[in-house]
Design a protein around this motif. Structure first.
Motif, short mmCIF file in Angstrom:
data_model
loop_
_atom_site.label_atom_id
_atom_site.label_comp_id
_atom_site.label_asym_id
_atom_site.label_seq_id
_atom_site.Cartn_x
_atom_site.Cartn_y
_atom_site.Cartn_z
N ALA A 154 0.84 -1.19 0.00
CA ALA A 154 0.00 0.00 0.00
C ALA A 154 0.88 1.25 0.00
O ALA A 154 2.02 1.22 0.45
N ARG A 155 0.32 2.33 -0.51
CA ARG A 155 1.01 3.61 -0.52
C ARG A 155 0.20 4.61 0.29
O ARG A 155 -0.98 4.86 0.01
N ALA A 156 0.84 5.15 1.30
CA ALA A 156 0.16 6.09 2.20
C ALA A 156 -0.02 7.45 1.54
O ALA A 156 0.72 7.83 0.64
N THR A 157 -1.00 8.16 2.03
CA THR A 157 -1.14 9.55 1.61
C THR A 157 0.10 10.29 2.11
O THR A 157 0.73 9.89 3.09
N GLU A 158 0.44 11.35 1.43
CA GLU A 158 1.71 12.05 1.70
C GLU A 158 1.87 12.39 3.17
O GLU A 158 0.96 12.94 3.81
N GLY A 159 3.03 12.02 3.70
CA GLY A 159 3.37 12.32 5.08
C GLY A 159 2.80 11.35 6.11
O GLY A 159 3.02 11.51 7.30
N ARG A 160 2.08 10.32 5.66
CA ARG A 160 1.44 9.39 6.60
C ARG A 160 2.04 7.98 6.53
O ARG A 160 1.42 7.02 6.96
N GLY A 161 3.25 7.88 6.00
CA GLY A 161 3.90 6.57 5.88
C GLY A 161 4.10 5.88 7.21
O GLY A 161 3.87 4.68 7.34
N ALA A 162 4.52 6.61 8.23
CA ALA A 162 4.74 6.02 9.56
C ALA A 162 3.42 5.50 10.13
O ALA A 162 3.38 4.44 10.77
N GLN A 170 8.32 7.07 -1.03
CA GLN A 170 6.95 7.45 -1.39
C GLN A 170 5.94 6.83 -0.43
O GLN A 170 4.80 6.54 -0.79
N ASP A 171 6.36 6.63 0.82
CA ASP A 171 5.47 6.15 1.88
C ASP A 171 4.79 4.82 1.53
O ASP A 171 3.61 4.62 1.79
N ARG A 172 5.56 3.90 0.94
CA ARG A 172 5.03 2.58 0.61
C ARG A 172 5.34 1.59 1.74
O ARG A 172 6.39 1.65 2.35
N VAL A 173 4.40 0.68 1.97
CA VAL A 173 4.55 -0.36 2.97
C VAL A 173 4.23 -1.69 2.30
O VAL A 173 3.24 -1.82 1.57
N LEU A 174 5.09 -2.68 2.56
CA LEU A 174 4.92 -4.02 1.99
C LEU A 174 4.94 -5.03 3.13
O LEU A 174 5.81 -4.96 4.01
N GLY A 231 -9.56 4.28 4.14
CA GLY A 231 -9.41 4.94 2.85
C GLY A 231 -8.64 6.25 2.88
O GLY A 231 -7.94 6.57 1.92
N ASP A 232 -8.72 6.99 3.97
CA ASP A 232 -8.00 8.27 4.04
C ASP A 232 -6.51 8.10 4.31
O ASP A 232 -5.75 9.05 4.27
N LEU A 233 -6.08 6.86 4.57
CA LEU A 233 -4.68 6.59 4.88
C LEU A 233 -3.87 6.22 3.63
O LEU A 233 -2.65 6.28 3.65
N VAL A 234 -4.54 5.86 2.54
CA VAL A 234 -3.86 5.40 1.34
C VAL A 234 -4.25 6.22 0.12
O VAL A 234 -5.31 6.82 0.07
N THR A 235 -3.34 6.21 -0.88
CA THR A 235 -3.58 7.00 -2.09
C THR A 235 -4.25 6.20 -3.19
O THR A 235 -4.69 6.78 -4.18
N ARG A 236 -4.30 4.88 -3.04
CA ARG A 236 -4.87 4.02 -4.08
C ARG A 236 -5.23 2.69 -3.44
O ARG A 236 -4.85 2.42 -2.30
N PRO A 237 -5.95 1.83 -4.16
CA PRO A 237 -6.27 0.52 -3.59
C PRO A 237 -4.99 -0.28 -3.30
O PRO A 237 -3.97 -0.12 -3.96
N VAL A 238 -5.07 -1.15 -2.30
CA VAL A 238 -3.98 -2.04 -1.94
C VAL A 238 -3.69 -2.99 -3.09
O VAL A 238 -4.60 -3.44 -3.77
#
Length: 87
Positions: free
Chosen positions: A9-17, A42-46, A68-75
């Motif tokens: 998943a890719r987090a919305t900007e600044g919300r990777g942590a 780019q705040d990606r988590v695997l 939904g507000d935590l990610v920029t696109r579907p998982v």
């Protein structure tokens, strides 16, 4: 047979942590053989989990979608069958 499930998943900007903490806190029903968590630019988590199961086993638990507000696109999800170690 060992099956690896990948969840990315890719987090919305600044919300990777926050996304990383959310993913680490998710418990799965049953215990995988192994579970490993990664992060990338780019705040990606695997998250990769390994299971002793057949490739098409519908009972292998997967991580849910984050809020939904935590990610920029579907998982993105992938399933792989282990072919063993290579020398």
């Amino acid at each position: 047979m060992t099956v690896a499930l990948m969840w990315e998943a890719r987090a919305t900007e600044g919300r990777g942590a926050e996304l990383l903490a959310w993913a680490r806190a998710r418990e799965l029903p049953g215990a995988p053989v192994r579970r490993e968590t990664f992060r990338a630019p780019q705040d990606r988590v695997l998250v990769v989990t390994w299971w002793e199961a057949s490739y098409d086993d519908p009972g292998i638990p997967e991580l849910p979608d984050p809020p939904g507000d935590l990610v920029t696109r579907p998982v993105h999800r992938w399933r792989f069958e282990s072919l063993g170690d290579s020398p």
